[in-house]
Design a protein around this motif. Structure first.
Motif, PDB file in Angstrom:
ATOM      1  N   GLN A 100       0.806  -1.224   0.000  1.00 31.12           N
ATOM      2  CA  GLN A 100       0.000   0.000   0.000  1.00 31.12           C
ATOM      3  C   GLN A 100       0.838   1.273   0.000  1.00 31.12           C
ATOM      4  N   LEU A 101       2.018   1.232   0.618  1.00 26.77           N
ATOM      5  CA  LEU A 101       2.793   2.453   0.833  1.00 26.77           C
ATOM      6  C   LEU A 101       3.056   3.260  -0.442  1.00 26.77           C
ATOM      7  N   PRO A 102       3.486   2.655  -1.552  1.00 25.28           N
ATOM      8  CA  PRO A 102       3.698   3.458  -2.764  1.00 25.28           C
ATOM      9  C   PRO A 102       2.424   4.147  -3.254  1.00 25.28           C
ATOM     10  N   ALA A 103       1.281   3.479  -3.085  1.00 31.48           N
ATOM     11  CA  ALA A 103       0.013   4.069  -3.517  1.00 31.48           C
ATOM     12  C   ALA A 103      -0.347   5.268  -2.643  1.00 31.48           C
ATOM     13  N   THR A 104      -0.091   5.160  -1.336  1.00 33.46           N
ATOM     14  CA  THR A 104      -0.354   6.278  -0.425  1.00 33.46           C
ATOM     15  C   THR A 104       0.512   7.481  -0.784  1.00 33.46           C
ATOM     16  N   VAL A 105       1.781   7.230  -1.054  1.00 28.10           N
ATOM     17  CA  VAL A 105       2.694   8.321  -1.424  1.00 28.10           C
ATOM     18  C   VAL A 105       2.280   8.930  -2.757  1.00 28.10           C
ATOM     19  N   ALA A 106       1.895   8.098  -3.723  1.00 24.96           N
ATOM     20  CA  ALA A 106       1.465   8.607  -5.027  1.00 24.96           C
ATOM     21  C   ALA A 106       0.236   9.498  -4.894  1.00 24.96           C
ATOM     22  N   ASP A 107      -0.627   9.168  -3.923  1.00 23.57           N
ATOM     23  CA  ASP A 107      -1.843   9.954  -3.707  1.00 23.57           C
ATOM     24  C   ASP A 107      -1.559  11.264  -2.976  1.00 23.57           C
ATOM     25  N   ARG A 108      -0.685  11.222  -1.969  1.00 26.25           N
ATOM     26  CA  ARG A 108      -0.506  12.372  -1.096  1.00 26.25           C
ATOM     27  C   ARG A 108       0.759  13.188  -1.391  1.00 26.25           C
ATOM     28  N   ALA A 109       1.627  12.646  -2.227  1.00 26.61           N
ATOM     29  CA  ALA A 109       2.836  13.386  -2.627  1.00 26.61           C
ATOM     30  C   ALA A 109       3.266  12.921  -4.013  1.00 26.61           C
ATOM     31  N   PRO A 110       2.432  13.135  -5.033  1.00 23.71           N
ATOM     32  CA  PRO A 110       2.713  12.580  -6.366  1.00 23.71           C
ATOM     33  C   PRO A 110       4.058  13.016  -6.945  1.00 23.71           C
ATOM     34  N   GLU A 111       4.498  14.244  -6.625  1.00 24.43           N
ATOM     35  CA  GLU A 111       5.777  14.720  -7.157  1.00 24.43           C
ATOM     36  C   GLU A 111       6.959  13.974  -6.560  1.00 24.43           C
ATOM     37  N   LEU A 112       6.736  13.325  -5.410  1.00 23.70           N
ATOM     38  CA  LEU A 112       7.828  12.668  -4.697  1.00 23.70           C
ATOM     39  C   LEU A 112       7.761  11.143  -4.787  1.00 23.70           C
ATOM     40  N   ALA A 113       6.743  10.612  -5.443  1.00 21.77           N
ATOM     41  CA  ALA A 113       6.516   9.166  -5.458  1.00 21.77           C
ATOM     42  C   ALA A 113       7.698   8.394  -6.037  1.00 21.77           C
ATOM     43  N   GLY A 114       8.385   8.980  -6.999  1.00 20.14           N
ATOM     44  CA  GLY A 114       9.519   8.306  -7.623  1.00 20.14           C
ATOM     45  C   GLY A 114      10.741   8.215  -6.727  1.00 20.14           C
ATOM     46  N   ASN A 115      10.697   8.902  -5.582  1.00 17.30           N
ATOM     47  CA  ASN A 115      11.846   8.902  -4.670  1.00 17.30           C
ATOM     48  C   ASN A 115      11.748   7.832  -3.578  1.00 17.30           C
ATOM     49  N   LEU A 116      10.684   7.010  -3.660  1.00 17.02           N
ATOM     50  CA  LEU A 116      10.460   5.990  -2.633  1.00 17.02           C
ATOM     51  C   LEU A 116      10.789   4.596  -3.147  1.00 17.02           C
TER      52      LEU A 116
END
Length: 301
Positions: free
Chosen positions: A92-108
């Protein structure tokens, strides 16, 4: 400590979002995995600031859970590698980051593994980690911390949240009532100190204990290159296994005999009548060096 600079690109998780996300995933925190989810944005920013996370840092996180601290780390660091043992939360974690910080999702980067089994190579998959920032599972906090300190020599700073009693032990000085094996082994890696406390109300569910922040500023990979860590760990474990005994007696098994223990202690400049709780990391290191030197010395003809 100057604190962290935030990009303000992440929408952090609050109490309502944490409960909604947990409900969506049918997740209930378990004591087995030591799960207590932080739901206060101010607390996670406080943790990241206390770690002095820099814009070029690669942050290593253990037990990200629903992503509260992960989002704050992504908002301050260049990249985050998160180690999560729970497969549902890891997915779930990548999906949460993509939703709440889309500009930063590639850094996870998420590693779905037990932190006690993660190697240095795995931890460095997105680049050598420079900071370890984590709300450690309380039931395995010290073993996880010591494992990662040994596996990831590129770390500059560690900032972990642990049970307050454990924080006191990790940061204890020689002679303190709570000074022991964790205190010495953490001090081997760097300067250890408490960096604050965290109340119960910022967690869901609320734990039965208070929490503390511990910061370690690392010496670096060459800080104690002349010390055999296997010998050092064995000496520390032996010294504290029988706290009431003098070092001459407590280290007899490690050294080979009470007389041999006394010989090594004297060589290291330590009173054989002293007890382990009075020795600092430098004295234990001197003892390990003495044992190594004795083992490498040529035999008499």
């Amino acid at each position: 400590m100057t604190g962290a600079e935030f990009k303000n690109q992440a929408r952090l998780l609050g109490p309502a979002e944490i409960r909604a996300l947990a409900g969506q995933l049918s997740v209930r925190p378990t004591k087995t995995l030591g799960q207590n989810f932080v739901h206060d944005p101010n607390t996670v920013r406080k943790i990241v600031a206390a770690a002095d996370v820099r814009p070029d840092d690669v942050a290593l996180e253990v037990g990200p859970g629903l992503g509260s601290l992960t989002l704050a780390l992504l908002d301050a660091a260049a990249a985050v590698t998160a180690i999560e043992i729970d497969p549902v939360l890891a997915e779930q974690l990548p999906a949460t980051v993509a939703d709440r910080a889309p500009e930063l999702a590639g850094n996870l980067t998420v590693i779905g593994e037990d932190a006690l089994k993660v190697s240095g190579a795995q931890a460095g998959v997105s680049g050598p980690p420079t900071v370890l920032v984590a709300n450690l599972p309380y039931n395995v906090s010290v073993p996880v911390l010591l494992h990662l300190l040994a596996e990831v020599p590129t770390l500059r700073t560690v900032l972990v949240m642990v049970q307050l009693e454990v924080a006191d032990r990790l940061a204890a000085a020689p002679g303190s009532r709570v000074y022991g094996v964790p205190s010495v082994k953490a001090a081997y890696y760097g300067r250890v100190r408490k960096a604050g406390t965290v109340g119960r109300a910022v967690f869901w569910p609320e734990p039965n204990v208070e929490s503390g922040l511990v910061r370690i500023d690392l010496h670096g990979p060459d800080g104690r290159a002349d010390v055999d860590r296997t010998q050092l760990w064995a000496a520390v474990d032996a010294a504290f296994a029988q706290r009431r005994k003098t070092l001459r007696a407590a280290l007899a098994g490690w050294a080979g005999s009470p007389a041999a223990a006394e010989e090594l202690l004297v060589a290291a400049g330590i009173d054989p009548r002293e007890r382990g709780e009075k020795l600092g990391i430098e004295q234990f290191a001197a003892l390990a060096r003495a044992k190594t030197l004795r083992g490498s010395a040529p035999s008499a003809p």
